[in-house]
Design a protein around this motif. Structure first.
Motif, PDB file in Angstrom:
ATOM      1  N   TRP A 221      -9.066  17.041  45.726  1.00 47.47           N
ATOM      2  CA  TRP A 221     -10.395  17.244  45.119  1.00 47.47           C
ATOM      3  C   TRP A 221     -10.244  17.818  43.702  1.00 47.47           C
ATOM      4  CZ3 TRP A 221      -9.590  16.652  50.129  1.00 47.47           C
ATOM      5  CH2 TRP A 221     -10.569  15.965  50.868  1.00 47.47           C
ATOM      6  N   LYS A 224      -9.563  14.946  41.562  1.00 47.30           N
ATOM      7  CA  LYS A 224     -10.817  14.221  41.362  1.00 47.30           C
ATOM      8  C   LYS A 224     -11.660  14.887  40.286  1.00 47.30           C
ATOM      9  CE  LYS A 224     -14.330  15.284  43.530  1.00 47.30           C
ATOM     10  NZ  LYS A 224     -15.586  16.097  43.327  1.00 47.30           N
ATOM     11  N   SER A 248     -17.063   7.819  39.797  1.00 48.04           N
ATOM     12  CA  SER A 248     -17.609   8.353  41.055  1.00 48.04           C
ATOM     13  C   SER A 248     -16.555   8.458  42.156  1.00 48.04           C
ATOM     14  CB  SER A 248     -18.769   7.466  41.535  1.00 48.04           C
ATOM     15  OG  SER A 248     -18.330   6.128  41.732  1.00 48.04           O
ATOM     16  N   THR A 250     -14.178   9.980  44.828  1.00 47.68           N
ATOM     17  CA  THR A 250     -14.316  11.189  45.643  1.00 47.68           C
ATOM     18  C   THR A 250     -12.943  11.769  45.977  1.00 47.68           C
ATOM     19  OG1 THR A 250     -14.226  10.012  47.767  1.00 47.68           O
ATOM     20  CG2 THR A 250     -16.390  10.208  46.689  1.00 47.68           C
ATOM     21  N   TRP A 252     -11.867  12.527  48.875  1.00 51.98           N
ATOM     22  CA  TRP A 252     -11.339  11.838  50.052  1.00 51.98           C
ATOM     23  C   TRP A 252     -10.646  10.534  49.655  1.00 51.98           C
ATOM     24  CZ3 TRP A 252      -9.600  12.491  54.616  1.00 51.98           C
ATOM     25  CH2 TRP A 252      -9.546  11.439  55.539  1.00 51.98           C
ATOM     26  N   GLU A 253     -11.208   9.829  48.683  1.00 55.39           N
ATOM     27  CA  GLU A 253     -10.590   8.590  48.206  1.00 55.39           C
ATOM     28  C   GLU A 253      -9.264   8.871  47.490  1.00 55.39           C
ATOM     29  OE1 GLU A 253     -14.489   5.731  47.434  1.00 55.39           O
ATOM     30  OE2 GLU A 253     -13.942   7.240  45.935  1.00 55.39           O
ATOM     31  N   LYS A 287     -14.583   2.330  40.473  1.00 56.50           N
ATOM     32  CA  LYS A 287     -15.447   3.499  40.611  1.00 56.50           C
ATOM     33  C   LYS A 287     -15.949   4.013  39.264  1.00 56.50           C
ATOM     34  CE  LYS A 287     -15.522   4.284  45.077  1.00 56.50           C
ATOM     35  NZ  LYS A 287     -16.773   4.499  45.845  1.00 56.50           N
TER      36      LYS A 287
END
Length: 323
Positions: A221, A224, A248, A250, A252-253, A287
Motif C-alpha cells: 500500500w 501504491k 487508480s 490499489t 491489493w493489486e 489503471k
C-alpha cells in the motif's frame, strides 16, 4: 477556474498496454545472446529494440507511442559516456597512488565533485534525448529545461538533504521532478508537476511506521501511495484548458502483482523477467487515465530534434531512470 475544472473532469482519456511476455522474451533473448557474443557492444542496440517494443505497445486513446531512438545513436553516446567515466576514474586512481596527502585529497575531491555534477547533467541529457525521440500520432515530445537550472537544483537539494539528515529529501525529489516534468512539451501541450514535498514526507512517515506495525504487509500500500503521488500530480495543459493524470491502482493489486512477479522470476531462474515487465506495464497503464480536456486533433508540432544519446547511456551506467 472552478467551472473549467468541473467541465474538464467529465472526460477521460485512457492509457493501455498491449505487450505480451512471449513477444518481449523473444526480443530479450536475442538481445542477450548478441550482447554476450559481442562482449557487451551490442547493448545500445538491445536497449533501443526493447524501448521500441515497449513504446509501440503503450497506447493513449487507442494510438501507440513510438520511440525513434536507434542503436547507433546510443552506441555513440555509450562510447562518449565511457570516455567521461574513464576521465573521472583516472582522478580516483591518481589520488589512490599519490604520495603527497594534499594531492591525494585533491584528486579524490575532484572525482567526487565530478561524479556529483554528472548526475544532474546525465538527467538533463537523458530527458533531452528520450523526449525528442518519442512521438504519438506523429507529434514529437521535447524538453526545454536549462542545464544550469538542473545542476543548481540538484546540488542545492543534495546539500540541504545532507545537512537536514534526510528530512529535506521529499522536497528535493519533488523539485527534481518539477524541473524535469515542467519542461516537457508534447507538441503544443505542456506538462506541470504540482506535488508538494510535505505530502511526500507524510507518505514516507506513514509508510515507514505502518510497514513496521504490519510486519511488512503495508509495503504494498506504501508503494501504491508513492505511485499515485508521482502520477496524480502531473497536470497536462492544452491552450486554456487542462487535465491531470489519475492512477487508480490499489494496494491489493500491487501485492498480487509483486508476489506474482516474484514467483515468475524466481521459478524461471530469471527467464520470466519479460513477463514480469509486461504484467507491471499492463497494470499501471490500464489503471491510468487523463481526466479532463485533451484534444488530440488540436496537437501541433512544435519541438525540434535532439540526437545526442550520450547522457541516455550515462544514466544507464549510473542506474538513473526517468523520474
Amino acid at each position: 477556474m472552478a467551472t473549467t475544472l468541473l467541465e474538464t473532469e467529465k472526460k477521460t482519456t485512457a492509457f493501455s498496454f498491449t505487450g505480451k511476455g512471449s513477444e518481449l522474451f523473444a526480443i530479450e533473448i536475442v538481445n542477450f545472446l548478441l550482447t554476450l557474443v559481442t562482449l557487451g557492444l551490442y547493448y545500445p542496440w538491445a536497449k533501443a529494440k526493447t524501448l521500441q517494443y515497449l513504446y509501440r505497445r503503450t497506447e493513449l486513446a487507442g494510438s501507440p507511442f513510438t520511440f525513434h531512438g536507434t542503436g547507433k545513436e546510443m552506441f555513440i553516446g555509450f562510447i562518449k559516456g565511457m570516455g567521461i567515466f574513464a576521465l573521472l576514474f583516472s582522478f580516483l586512481v591518481l589520488g589512490a597512488f599519490a604520495d603527497v596527502p594534499f594531492v591525494k585529497v585533491l584528486f579524490i575531491f575532484i572525482f567526487l565533485v565530478g561524479l556529483l555534477v554528472l548526475i544532474p547533467v546525465a538527467l538533463h541529457g537523458m530527458m533531452n534525448y528520450r523526449t525528442s525521440r518519442t512521438s504519438w500520432r506523429g507529434i514529437y515530445m521535447g524538453y526545454r529545461g536549462e542545464l544550469s537550472d538542473m545542476v543548481s537544483t540538484y546540488l542545492v537539494g543534495t546539500f540541504l538533504t545532507v545537512i537536514t539528515f534526510g528530512i529535506y529529501g521529499p522536497w528535493f525529489v519533488v523539485k527534481i521532478r518539477k524541473e524535469m516534468i515542467d519542461n516537457v512539451r508534447f507538441g503544443n501541450v505542456r506538462l506541470r508537476y504540482v506535488g508538494d514535498g510535505a505530502d511526500l514526507l507524510l507518505i514516507h512517515i506513514k509508510g515507514y511506521f505502518l510497514s513496521i506495525f504490519t510486519l511488512g504487509i503495508y509495503l504494498f500500500w506504501y508503494a501504491k501511495e508513492l505511485l499515485q503521488f508521482f502520477t496524480n500530480n502531473i497536470v497536462v495543459l492544452q491552450d486554456d484548458k487542462y487535465c491531470r493524470l489519475q492512477c487508480s491502482v490499489t494496494g491489493w493489486e500491487v501485492l498480487k502483482l509483486t508476489v506474482g512477479n516474484l514467483f515468475i522470476v524466481v521459478f524461471t531462474l530469471g527467464l520470466g523477467i519479460p513477463w514480469a515487465t509486461t504484467r507491471t506495464m499492463s497494470l499501471i497503464m490500464h489503471k491510468t487515465v487523463m481526466s479532463g480536456h485533451f484534444d488530440a486533433d488540436a496537437l501541433v508540432q512544435t519541438e525540434e530534434g535532439y540526437d545526442s544519446a550520450m547522457y541516455e547511456s550515462m544514466s544507464d551506467m549510473m542506474d538513473i531512470g526517468i523520474i
